[in-house]
Write a protein that holds these residues in place. Structure first.
Motif, PDB file in Angstrom:
ATOM      1  N   GLY A  45      47.609  17.588  76.346  1.00 47.45           N
ATOM      2  CA  GLY A  45      47.322  17.239  77.723  1.00 47.45           C
ATOM      3  C   GLY A  45      47.997  16.067  78.259  1.00 47.45           C
ATOM      4  O   GLY A  45      48.181  15.711  79.259  1.00 47.45           O
ATOM      5  N   ALA A  46      48.802  15.190  77.260  1.00 47.30           N
ATOM      6  CA  ALA A  46      49.356  14.135  77.355  1.00 47.30           C
ATOM      7  C   ALA A  46      50.807  14.338  78.594  1.00 47.30           C
ATOM      8  O   ALA A  46      51.209  13.105  79.395  1.00 47.30           O
ATOM      9  N   CYS A  47      51.025  15.412  78.495  1.00 44.84           N
ATOM     10  CA  CYS A  47      52.338  15.787  79.528  1.00 44.84           C
ATOM     11  C   CYS A  47      51.786  16.264  80.829  1.00 44.84           C
ATOM     12  O   CYS A  47      52.681  16.948  81.698  1.00 44.84           O
ATOM     13  N   THR A  48      50.670  16.328  81.296  1.00 42.57           N
ATOM     14  CA  THR A  48      50.082  16.655  82.471  1.00 42.57           C
ATOM     15  C   THR A  48      50.555  16.335  83.816  1.00 42.57           C
ATOM     16  O   THR A  48      50.703  15.036  83.800  1.00 42.57           O
ATOM     17  N   VAL A  49      51.144  17.223  84.494  1.00 46.59           N
ATOM     18  CA  VAL A  49      51.416  16.832  85.851  1.00 46.59           C
ATOM     19  C   VAL A  49      51.247  17.552  86.912  1.00 46.59           C
ATOM     20  O   VAL A  49      50.308  18.748  86.449  1.00 46.59           O
ATOM     21  N   HIS A  50      51.150  17.530  88.273  1.00 47.28           N
ATOM     22  CA  HIS A  50      50.863  18.662  89.176  1.00 47.28           C
ATOM     23  C   HIS A  50      52.074  19.258  89.629  1.00 47.28           C
ATOM     24  O   HIS A  50      52.973  18.879  90.051  1.00 47.28           O
ATOM     25  N   GLN A  51      51.608  20.631  89.694  1.00 47.78           N
ATOM     26  CA  GLN A  51      52.815  21.889  90.695  1.00 47.78           C
ATOM     27  C   GLN A  51      51.874  22.015  91.978  1.00 47.78           C
ATOM     28  O   GLN A  51      50.929  22.884  91.518  1.00 47.78           O
ATOM     29  N   ASP A  52      52.332  21.869  92.754  1.00 46.88           N
ATOM     30  CA  ASP A  52      51.465  22.053  93.948  1.00 46.88           C
ATOM     31  C   ASP A  52      50.210  21.480  94.107  1.00 46.88           C
ATOM     32  O   ASP A  52      49.319  22.509  94.271  1.00 46.88           O
ATOM     33  N   GLY A  53      49.822  20.607  93.224  1.00 48.49           N
ATOM     34  CA  GLY A  53      48.615  20.255  93.304  1.00 48.49           C
ATOM     35  C   GLY A  53      47.474  20.491  92.218  1.00 48.49           C
ATOM     36  O   GLY A  53      46.485  20.143  91.887  1.00 48.49           O
ATOM     37  N   ASN A  54      48.105  21.573  91.330  1.00 48.02           N
ATOM     38  CA  ASN A  54      47.435  21.934  90.230  1.00 48.02           C
ATOM     39  C   ASN A  54      47.923  21.278  88.977  1.00 48.02           C
ATOM     40  O   ASN A  54      49.236  21.400  88.770  1.00 48.02           O
ATOM     41  N   ALA A  55      46.805  20.956  88.005  1.00 48.29           N
ATOM     42  CA  ALA A  55      47.333  20.499  86.867  1.00 48.29           C
ATOM     43  C   ALA A  55      48.150  21.596  85.917  1.00 48.29           C
ATOM     44  O   ALA A  55      47.446  22.481  85.454  1.00 48.29           O
ATOM     45  N   ILE A  56      49.423  21.141  85.622  1.00 51.27           N
ATOM     46  CA  ILE A  56      50.089  21.951  84.437  1.00 51.27           C
ATOM     47  C   ILE A  56      50.632  20.926  83.185  1.00 51.27           C
ATOM     48  O   ILE A  56      50.494  19.857  83.528  1.00 51.27           O
ATOM     49  N   ARG A  57      50.873  21.809  82.127  1.00 54.53           N
ATOM     50  CA  ARG A  57      51.420  20.981  81.072  1.00 54.53           C
ATOM     51  C   ARG A  57      52.790  20.969  81.144  1.00 54.53           C
ATOM     52  O   ARG A  57      53.516  22.313  81.186  1.00 54.53           O
ATOM     53  N   SER A  58      53.641  20.014  81.312  1.00 55.84           N
ATOM     54  CA  SER A  58      55.015  20.098  81.455  1.00 55.84           C
ATOM     55  C   SER A  58      55.826  20.235  80.398  1.00 55.84           C
ATOM     56  O   SER A  58      56.931  20.761  80.140  1.00 55.84           O
ATOM     57  N   CYS A  59      55.332  20.385  79.128  1.00 54.81           N
ATOM     58  CA  CYS A  59      55.807  20.422  77.948  1.00 54.81           C
ATOM     59  C   CYS A  59      56.262  21.962  77.923  1.00 54.81           C
ATOM     60  O   CYS A  59      57.368  22.321  76.948  1.00 54.81           O
ATOM     61  N   ILE A  60      55.410  22.808  78.563  1.00 58.77           N
ATOM     62  CA  ILE A  60      55.658  24.391  78.210  1.00 58.77           C
ATOM     63  C   ILE A  60      56.107  25.051  79.409  1.00 58.77           C
ATOM     64  O   ILE A  60      56.543  26.123  79.461  1.00 58.77           O
ATOM     65  N   THR A  61      56.346  24.298  80.303  1.00 61.83           N
ATOM     66  CA  THR A  61      56.991  24.740  81.803  1.00 61.83           C
ATOM     67  C   THR A  61      58.103  24.435  81.832  1.00 61.83           C
ATOM     68  O   THR A  61      58.751  23.480  82.005  1.00 61.83           O
ATOM     69  N   SER A  62      59.048  25.712  82.072  1.00 57.95           N
ATOM     70  CA  SER A  62      60.476  25.672  82.104  1.00 57.95           C
ATOM     71  C   SER A  62      60.988  25.101  83.347  1.00 57.95           C
ATOM     72  O   SER A  62      60.420  25.479  84.457  1.00 57.95           O
ATOM     73  N   ILE A  63      62.065  24.510  83.411  1.00 53.98           N
ATOM     74  CA  ILE A  63      62.670  23.790  84.708  1.00 53.98           C
ATOM     75  C   ILE A  63      63.212  25.086  85.804  1.00 53.98           C
ATOM     76  O   ILE A  63      62.731  25.121  86.925  1.00 53.98           O
ATOM     77  N   GLN A 102      46.519   8.417  78.436  1.00 55.78           N
ATOM     78  CA  GLN A 102      45.764   8.175  80.169  1.00 55.78           C
ATOM     79  C   GLN A 102      46.754   8.853  81.172  1.00 55.78           C
ATOM     80  O   GLN A 102      45.851   9.145  82.346  1.00 55.78           O
ATOM     81  N   SER A 103      47.800   8.942  81.015  1.00 57.30           N
ATOM     82  CA  SER A 103      48.561   9.433  82.315  1.00 57.30           C
ATOM     83  C   SER A 103      48.266  10.890  82.469  1.00 57.30           C
ATOM     84  O   SER A 103      47.793  11.546  83.597  1.00 57.30           O
ATOM     85  N   GLY A 104      47.919  11.540  81.291  1.00 60.53           N
ATOM     86  CA  GLY A 104      47.665  13.059  81.256  1.00 60.53           C
ATOM     87  C   GLY A 104      46.108  13.274  81.880  1.00 60.53           C
ATOM     88  O   GLY A 104      45.723  14.122  82.547  1.00 60.53           O
ATOM     89  N   GLN A 105      45.283  12.415  81.368  1.00 63.28           N
ATOM     90  CA  GLN A 105      43.832  12.241  81.642  1.00 63.28           C
ATOM     91  C   GLN A 105      43.557  11.882  82.905  1.00 63.28           C
ATOM     92  O   GLN A 105      42.821  12.616  83.741  1.00 63.28           O
ATOM     93  N   ILE A 106      44.435  11.071  83.638  1.00 62.73           N
ATOM     94  CA  ILE A 106      44.415  10.786  85.002  1.00 62.73           C
ATOM     95  C   ILE A 106      44.764  11.859  85.859  1.00 62.73           C
ATOM     96  O   ILE A 106      44.170  12.289  86.943  1.00 62.73           O
ATOM     97  N   MET A 107      45.965  12.618  85.510  1.00 62.36           N
ATOM     98  CA  MET A 107      46.442  13.582  86.436  1.00 62.36           C
ATOM     99  C   MET A 107      45.522  14.875  86.247  1.00 62.36           C
ATOM    100  O   MET A 107      45.347  15.540  87.458  1.00 62.36           O
ATOM    101  N   SER A 108      44.913  15.166  85.103  1.00 61.65           N
ATOM    102  CA  SER A 108      43.676  15.970  85.102  1.00 61.65           C
ATOM    103  C   SER A 108      42.454  15.752  85.996  1.00 61.65           C
ATOM    104  O   SER A 108      41.972  16.771  86.739  1.00 61.65           O
ATOM    105  N   ALA A 109      42.229  14.654  85.810  1.00 64.85           N
ATOM    106  CA  ALA A 109      40.951  14.024  86.860  1.00 64.85           C
ATOM    107  C   ALA A 109      41.377  14.267  88.372  1.00 64.85           C
ATOM    108  O   ALA A 109      40.446  14.676  88.784  1.00 64.85           O
ATOM    109  N   ALA A 110      42.603  13.691  88.525  1.00 62.88           N
ATOM    110  CA  ALA A 110      42.775  13.781  90.131  1.00 62.88           C
ATOM    111  C   ALA A 110      43.026  15.326  90.595  1.00 62.88           C
ATOM    112  O   ALA A 110      42.541  15.349  91.694  1.00 62.88           O
ATOM    113  N   ALA A 111      43.497  16.159  89.930  1.00 65.73           N
ATOM    114  CA  ALA A 111      43.390  17.739  90.254  1.00 65.73           C
ATOM    115  C   ALA A 111      42.007  18.096  90.331  1.00 65.73           C
ATOM    116  O   ALA A 111      41.552  18.657  91.494  1.00 65.73           O
TER     117      ALA A 111
END
Length: 158
Positions: A45-63, A102-111
């Motif tokens: 979960g360290a790489c968590t970002v939001h895609q259209d507001g949903n938490a995703i793992r950016s390490c496995i999400t291709s551009i 913490q950046s991944g934790q915060i992104m998951s918590a915000a979602a």
């Protein structure tokens, strides 16, 4: 090939292979190093970002899978209502220890809070289950989420 994606409200272009993970585009191409590399396999979960507001793992999400979606990273999560509440609660309760996850934790918590303003302990456990904290600050993280969820009532009452 050049891919144009919207990150934190700004269109950015990266000339990379289509299967390049979003994590590396954010970090290496765009210089946005708040999103962390942890495992590379969507397990920590360290790489968590939001895609259209949903938490995703950016390490496995291709551009090439991003398309017209909007990506939000830790650098801009404080501009969202749930992100601002979570960041304030994190600081108020001193949730992080080493801070790496913490950046991944915060992104998951915000979602979580964006979709559920008053989560139960079960909701919190479920939403945060994919985020690992090697320091074991899970109880502080849970309390910070609860504080953020109740922040409006606290502010309005006092």
């Amino acid at each position: 090939m050049a891919y144009t994606i919207k990150v934190n409200g700004v269109e950015r272009t990266a000339d990379v292979d289509g299967d390049t993970p979003l994590l590396w585009v954010l970090r290496d191409v765009f210089g946005m190093t708040g999103t962390k590399f942890g495992c590379g396999a969507s397990l920590c979960g360290a790489c968590t970002v939001h895609q259209d507001g949903n938490a995703i793992r950016s390490c496995i999400t291709s551009i090439d899978s991003i398309g017209g979606s909007s990506i939000t990273t830790i650098e801009a999560i404080g501009d969202t209502p749930s992100g601002a509440k979570i960041q304030k609660a994190w600081l108020d309760l001193e949730a992080p220890q080493c801070g790496y996850c913490q950046s991944g934790q915060i992104m998951s918590a915000a979602a979580l809070l964006a979709g559920n303003a008053h989560p139960s302990d079960n909701d919190i456990d479920e939403a945060m289950s994919g985020n690992i904290c090697r320091c074991g600050t899970y109880s502080r993280i849970r309390e910070a989420i609860k504080l953020a969820a109740g922040e409006n009532a606290v502010k309005q009452g006092g």
